[in-house]
Structures are given as structure tokens and as C-alpha cells.
Design a protein around this motif. Structure first.
Motif, short mmCIF file in Angstrom:
data_model
loop_
_atom_site.label_atom_id
_atom_site.label_comp_id
_atom_site.label_asym_id
_atom_site.label_seq_id
_atom_site.Cartn_x
_atom_site.Cartn_y
_atom_site.Cartn_z
N HIS A 138 0.65 -1.24 0.12
CA HIS A 138 0.15 0.00 0.09
C HIS A 138 0.78 1.30 -0.07
CE1 HIS A 138 -2.68 -3.05 1.58
NE2 HIS A 138 -3.65 -2.37 1.25
N ASN A 168 1.16 5.72 -0.88
CA ASN A 168 0.62 6.87 -1.41
C ASN A 168 1.62 7.63 -2.22
OD1 ASN A 168 -1.60 6.97 0.61
ND2 ASN A 168 -0.36 7.74 2.28
N HIS A 193 -4.19 8.84 -13.92
CA HIS A 193 -4.09 7.68 -13.03
C HIS A 193 -3.90 6.40 -13.59
CE1 HIS A 193 -6.11 9.04 -8.86
NE2 HIS A 193 -5.65 10.09 -9.55
N SER A 246 -2.94 5.32 -3.52
CA SER A 246 -3.40 6.55 -3.46
C SER A 246 -2.57 7.61 -4.20
CB SER A 246 -3.61 7.02 -2.04
OG SER A 246 -4.30 8.39 -1.82
#
Length: 107
Positions: free
Chosen positions: A57, A59, A76, A95
Motif C-alpha cells: 500500500h 501514497n 491515474h 492513493s
């Protein structure tokens, strides 16, 4: 990175370093911040079944001139395309903040 030797070296780097290299190469980022937040997802299934030391995960904040004229969805998609092999090998969630140099404002 097209040679076998280069690919081997890239595979030995941690995921954040590999992501940085791939995003710099593909998107010519003028600013790039990558934060590993995998520890916040310790009980998540992707973490329990992961062999990549929890690197699942992240950011991501990226500024690229290649985002000029592109929608947020397209920006994206460009990031996901650059990281396709990472997504296939255990990267579970991103993210993303993706801006043009003009949108990022003065430093």
C-alpha cells in the motif's frame, strides 16, 4: 533497464525504489513522493498473503508535464500503466495525487 542485467538490478531494489525508477522513466516526473503505508493495513488479506515485506500500500504524489491536457482518470491510468508489473507482483493499493507542473504551484 532493457537488458537482463538491468532488470535483475531493478528486481533487487525495494518496491518504492522500483516504483520511483519506473515513474521517473515513463512520466518524466518533476516531483515524486512515494510513501509506504502498508503498516496501516496489517490485518488486510493482501498483507497476510504477501511475500514482499509488506510493500503493498502506497501514497503517491507525482507532478509530470505528461499530465497536461489529461483527465484525472487518464492520469491515474498512466501511473497504473507505468507500474503494471508491480501491480502484478503484490502492489495492492495506490492513493494517487497526479498534477501538472502548473497545478502544483511554486515550491
Amino acid at each position: 533497464m532493457g537488458s537482463r542485467g538491468g532488470a535483475t538490478v531493478l528486481q533487487q531494489l525495494n518496491r518504492a525504489s522500483r516504483m520511483r525508477t519506473k515513474l521517473q522513466t515513463a512520466l518524466e516526473a518533476s516531483a515524486l513522493e512515494i510513501e509506504d503505508v502498508s503498516h496501516q493495513h496489517a490485518g488486510h488479506a493482501a498483507m497476510r498473503n504477501n511475500n514482499n515485506a509488506g510493500e503493498t500500500h502506497f501514497n503517491l504524489r507525482i507532478v509530470s508535464p505528461k499530465f497536461e491536457g489529461q483527465s484525472l482518470v487518464k492520469r491515474h491510468r498512466m501511473v497504473y500503466d507505468a507500474l503494471a508489473d508491480e501491480l502484478q507482483s503484490g502492489l495492492h493499493a495506490l492513493s494517487i495525487v497526479a498534477k501538472t507542473p502548473q497545478e502544483s504551484g511554486p515550491k
